[in-house]
Design an enzyme around this catalytic site. Structure first.
Site, PDB file in Angstrom:
ATOM      1  N   TYR A 152       0.844  -1.189   0.000  1.00  0.00           N
ATOM      2  CA  TYR A 152       0.000   0.000   0.000  1.00  0.00           C
ATOM      3  C   TYR A 152       0.882   1.243   0.000  1.00  0.00           C
ATOM      4  O   TYR A 152       2.099   1.160   0.087  1.00  0.00           O
ATOM      5  CB  TYR A 152      -0.966  -0.043   1.189  1.00  0.00           C
ATOM      6  CG  TYR A 152      -2.040  -1.081   0.972  1.00  0.00           C
ATOM      7  CD1 TYR A 152      -3.205  -0.767   0.290  1.00  0.00           C
ATOM      8  CD2 TYR A 152      -1.865  -2.390   1.405  1.00  0.00           C
ATOM      9  CE1 TYR A 152      -4.184  -1.717   0.055  1.00  0.00           C
ATOM     10  CE2 TYR A 152      -2.834  -3.355   1.177  1.00  0.00           C
ATOM     11  CZ  TYR A 152      -3.991  -3.016   0.501  1.00  0.00           C
ATOM     12  OH  TYR A 152      -4.943  -3.970   0.261  1.00  0.00           O
ATOM     13  N   HIS A 153       0.268   2.408  -0.104  1.00  0.00           N
ATOM     14  CA  HIS A 153       1.034   3.648  -0.245  1.00  0.00           C
ATOM     15  C   HIS A 153       1.977   3.894   0.936  1.00  0.00           C
ATOM     16  O   HIS A 153       1.738   3.457   2.039  1.00  0.00           O
ATOM     17  CB  HIS A 153       0.098   4.851  -0.454  1.00  0.00           C
ATOM     18  CG  HIS A 153      -0.849   5.086   0.672  1.00  0.00           C
ATOM     19  ND1 HIS A 153      -2.014   4.377   0.813  1.00  0.00           N
ATOM     20  CD2 HIS A 153      -0.791   5.938   1.704  1.00  0.00           C
ATOM     21  CE1 HIS A 153      -2.638   4.790   1.901  1.00  0.00           C
ATOM     22  NE2 HIS A 153      -1.914   5.726   2.464  1.00  0.00           N
ATOM     23  N   GLN A 154       3.061   4.560   0.640  1.00  0.00           N
ATOM     24  CA  GLN A 154       4.098   4.966   1.583  1.00  0.00           C
ATOM     25  C   GLN A 154       4.816   3.801   2.268  1.00  0.00           C
ATOM     26  O   GLN A 154       5.355   3.960   3.353  1.00  0.00           O
ATOM     27  CB  GLN A 154       3.536   5.941   2.609  1.00  0.00           C
ATOM     28  CG  GLN A 154       3.079   7.227   1.970  1.00  0.00           C
ATOM     29  CD  GLN A 154       2.553   8.232   2.973  1.00  0.00           C
ATOM     30  OE1 GLN A 154       2.154   7.884   4.075  1.00  0.00           O
ATOM     31  NE2 GLN A 154       2.553   9.485   2.574  1.00  0.00           N
ATOM     32  N   VAL A 155       4.860   2.650   1.622  1.00  0.00           N
ATOM     33  CA  VAL A 155       5.651   1.522   2.133  1.00  0.00           C
ATOM     34  C   VAL A 155       7.100   1.739   1.725  1.00  0.00           C
ATOM     35  O   VAL A 155       7.391   2.131   0.598  1.00  0.00           O
ATOM     36  CB  VAL A 155       5.133   0.182   1.577  1.00  0.00           C
ATOM     37  CG1 VAL A 155       6.143  -0.940   1.805  1.00  0.00           C
ATOM     38  CG2 VAL A 155       3.795  -0.173   2.197  1.00  0.00           C
TER      39      VAL A 155
ATOM     40  N   GLY B 255       2.196   2.863   4.901  1.00  0.00           N
ATOM     41  CA  GLY B 255       3.141   3.507   5.796  1.00  0.00           C
ATOM     42  C   GLY B 255       4.118   2.580   6.492  1.00  0.00           C
ATOM     43  O   GLY B 255       4.970   3.043   7.249  1.00  0.00           O
TER      44      GLY B 255
END
Length: 166
Positions: free
Chosen positions: A105-108, A133
């Site tokens: 998912y985003h910001q990994v 995150g």
């Protein structure tokens, strides 16, 4: 009696299975940042590994980062059907190895913690889900079917099938 070999799931079918917003292949091909980033990653990886034209591989991925917000090092090793949902802020480091059917998912961040020229990024198994995150740092292994929760910071190996929650 011979059993019929099961055909592996196609890339677009795997995205449709994991993303309820995916309507059709046309939409996925042209509008999904992860699909765009991975399309160019494959080209950049080829320049990096087969032709040893590292600057061209890095330049391609620099352009991709500007367009999609997804940063993938061209030397990273990525298996089949990686899906990066939303994608913005994802970082995949140089010595990262990602298995098949992984969802990020985003910001990994799949990042390193060493400045030495060694394997310094994680190895992610098959069918792993890493929540928004999350930071997976260092030369560690995340086993098959593991799930890492939102905003988790992982600095040690994760056994197969384990769920890590912040």
């Amino acid at each position: 009696m011979k059993t019929k070999k099961e055909k592996p799931e196609g890339y677009y079918a795997s995205i449709k299975r994991r993303d309820p917003a995916a309507r059709n292949n046309f939409q996925i091909f042209f509008l999904y940042p992860s699909v765009i980033a991975l399309r160019y990653y494959r080209l950049a990886h080829w320049f990096w590994t087969k032709l040893h034209l590292k600057f061209i591989g890095e330049w391609i991925m620099c352009m991709v980062k500007c367009r999609t917000g997804i940063e993938i090092h061209p030397a990273a090793t990525i298996g089949r059907n990686l899906f990066i949902d939303h994608g913005s802020g994802v970082v995949i480091g140089e010595t990262t190895i990602i298995g098949d059917n992984v969802t990020l998912y985003h910001q990994v961040t799949l990042g390193g913690v060493s400045s030495k020229k060694v394997k310094r990024h994680p190895t992610i198994g098959n069918n792993v889900v890493i929540g928004a995150g999350a930071k997976v740092l260092g030369n560690i292994t995340v086993g098959d079917n593991a799930k890492i929760g939102v905003n988790a910071v992982v600095r040690a190996d994760v056994p197969s099938g384990v769920k890590i929650i912040k």
